[in-house]
Design an enzyme around this catalytic site. Structure first.
Site, PDB file in Angstrom:
ATOM      1  N   HIS A 205      60.861-110.130  -8.534  1.00  0.00           N
ATOM      2  CA  HIS A 205      60.502-111.522  -8.826  1.00  0.00           C
ATOM      3  C   HIS A 205      58.973-111.592  -8.914  1.00  0.00           C
ATOM      4  CE1 HIS A 205      64.510-111.679  -7.011  1.00  0.00           C
ATOM      5  NE2 HIS A 205      64.677-112.864  -7.577  1.00  0.00           N
TER       6      HIS A 205
ATOM      7  N   GLU B 173      60.830-110.878 -14.179  1.00  0.00           N
ATOM      8  CA  GLU B 173      60.575-112.289 -13.933  1.00  0.00           C
ATOM      9  C   GLU B 173      61.432-113.105 -14.891  1.00  0.00           C
ATOM     10  OE1 GLU B 173      59.945-115.757 -12.767  1.00  0.00           O
ATOM     11  OE2 GLU B 173      58.930-114.182 -11.617  1.00  0.00           O
TER      12      GLU B 173
ATOM     13  N   GLY C 197      66.049-110.755 -11.293  1.00  0.00           N
ATOM     14  CA  GLY C 197      65.464-109.671 -10.519  1.00  0.00           C
ATOM     15  C   GLY C 197      66.474-108.837  -9.774  1.00  0.00           C
TER      16      GLY C 197
ATOM     17  N   ASP D 110      61.317-109.908  -3.621  1.00  0.00           N
ATOM     18  CA  ASP D 110      60.567-111.067  -3.135  1.00  0.00           C
ATOM     19  C   ASP D 110      61.077-112.341  -3.794  1.00  0.00           C
ATOM     20  OD1 ASP D 110      58.617-112.704  -2.079  1.00  0.00           O
ATOM     21  OD2 ASP D 110      57.077-112.091  -3.502  1.00  0.00           O
TER      22      ASP D 110
END
Length: 259
Positions: free
Chosen positions: A42, A111, A136, A156
């Site tokens: 991410h 992303e 992701g 993340d």
């Protein structure tokens, strides 16, 4: 899940915790001559302005990187990055990684948010960098094992949806199975609800021998929301736990001792 934008949180205490650990890991991995791959689930846009309206709205940078000196390898990477992009800029993890990687290393970034992905491509275009507009969790596993096979993955997500904690635990286990030599770092927020236990519990049960945890609690705790920041590192380099503990000594103005 597409509503989250990291510009509101850039440079805050959680970023300081996450990015200092990330730079410590990258410094260790790049100390040896063999090339590595850095892959992220991410990625965000990669570069943020701490004078932006989004940053001013939350004031998180004032409780993080603006409050204190910046620790360890992150300080050197931040100084290098700001020399290029300006003194009030702040790097996301992809740009931090790009600052520390060498010409033969690879950067693989996922992303899904359309505007964030477009900005990411603009901010990190160059040799050795590949960006993917895709989920992701799916992308990280599908793109592994990477070439070179030595390397580091960062998971993340935003955790806007409660189920993402358990989903992240599944992603991490699938990733370790496909890429057993890769180091995997997972960030998560510490909330009053203890939702992170849906992530850390399954990992500690399934992979107890290859885990290092780092959790810090903020000194300046907001009335609502995140109270601290957590990391799980799978396949950690030797001595990482001790190095992480040493990294936070002297930062009592930002982080409380572990609970």
């Amino acid at each position: 899940m597409l509503s989250y934008q990291h510009a509101y949180h850039a440079g805050g205490p959680a970023d300081l915790h996450k990015h200092a650990a990330l730079c410590l890991l990258l410094a260790r991995l790049t100390a040896k001559p063999r090339p590595i791959t850095y892959i992220e689930s991410h990625a965000g846009r990669g570069l943020y302005d701490l004078d932006s309206a989004e940053s001013a709205k939350t004031g998180e940078a004032a409780r993080g990187v603006d409050l204190s000196r910046v620790p360890g390898d992150l300080g050197a990477a931040l100084a290098d990055m700001r020399a290029r992009h300006g003194g009030r800029s702040y790097p996301g993890s992809p740009l931090l990684a790009a600052t520390m990687l060498r010409p033969d290393d690879k950067l693989v970034l996922c992303e899904l948010h359309p505007q964030e992905h477009a900005a990411l491509k603009n901010n990190l275009a160059g040799p050795g960098v590949s960006t993917h507009r895709r989920d992701g969790h799916e992308g990280l596993v599908a793109l592994s094992p990477p070439t070179p096979r030595r390397g580091l993955a960062l998971i993340d997500p935003s955790y806007e949806v409660k189920s993402e904690y358990a989903k992240t635990a599944v992603t991490a286990q699938r990733l370790v199975k496909r890429w057993p030599e890769g180091v995997v770092m997972i960030w998560y927020p510490l909330l009053p609800s203890d939702r992170h236990l849906d992530l850390t519990g399954p990992l500690e049960t399934a992979l107890p021998r290859i885990i290092v945890k780092s959790e810090v609690w903020f000194t300046d705790i907001p009335p609502r929301g995140m109270q601290g920041s957590g990391l799980v590192i799978l396949n950690p380099p030797y001595g990482l736990e001790k190095a992480l503990s040493a990294l936070w000594s002297g930062y009592a103005e930002i982080f409380q001792p572990a609970r």
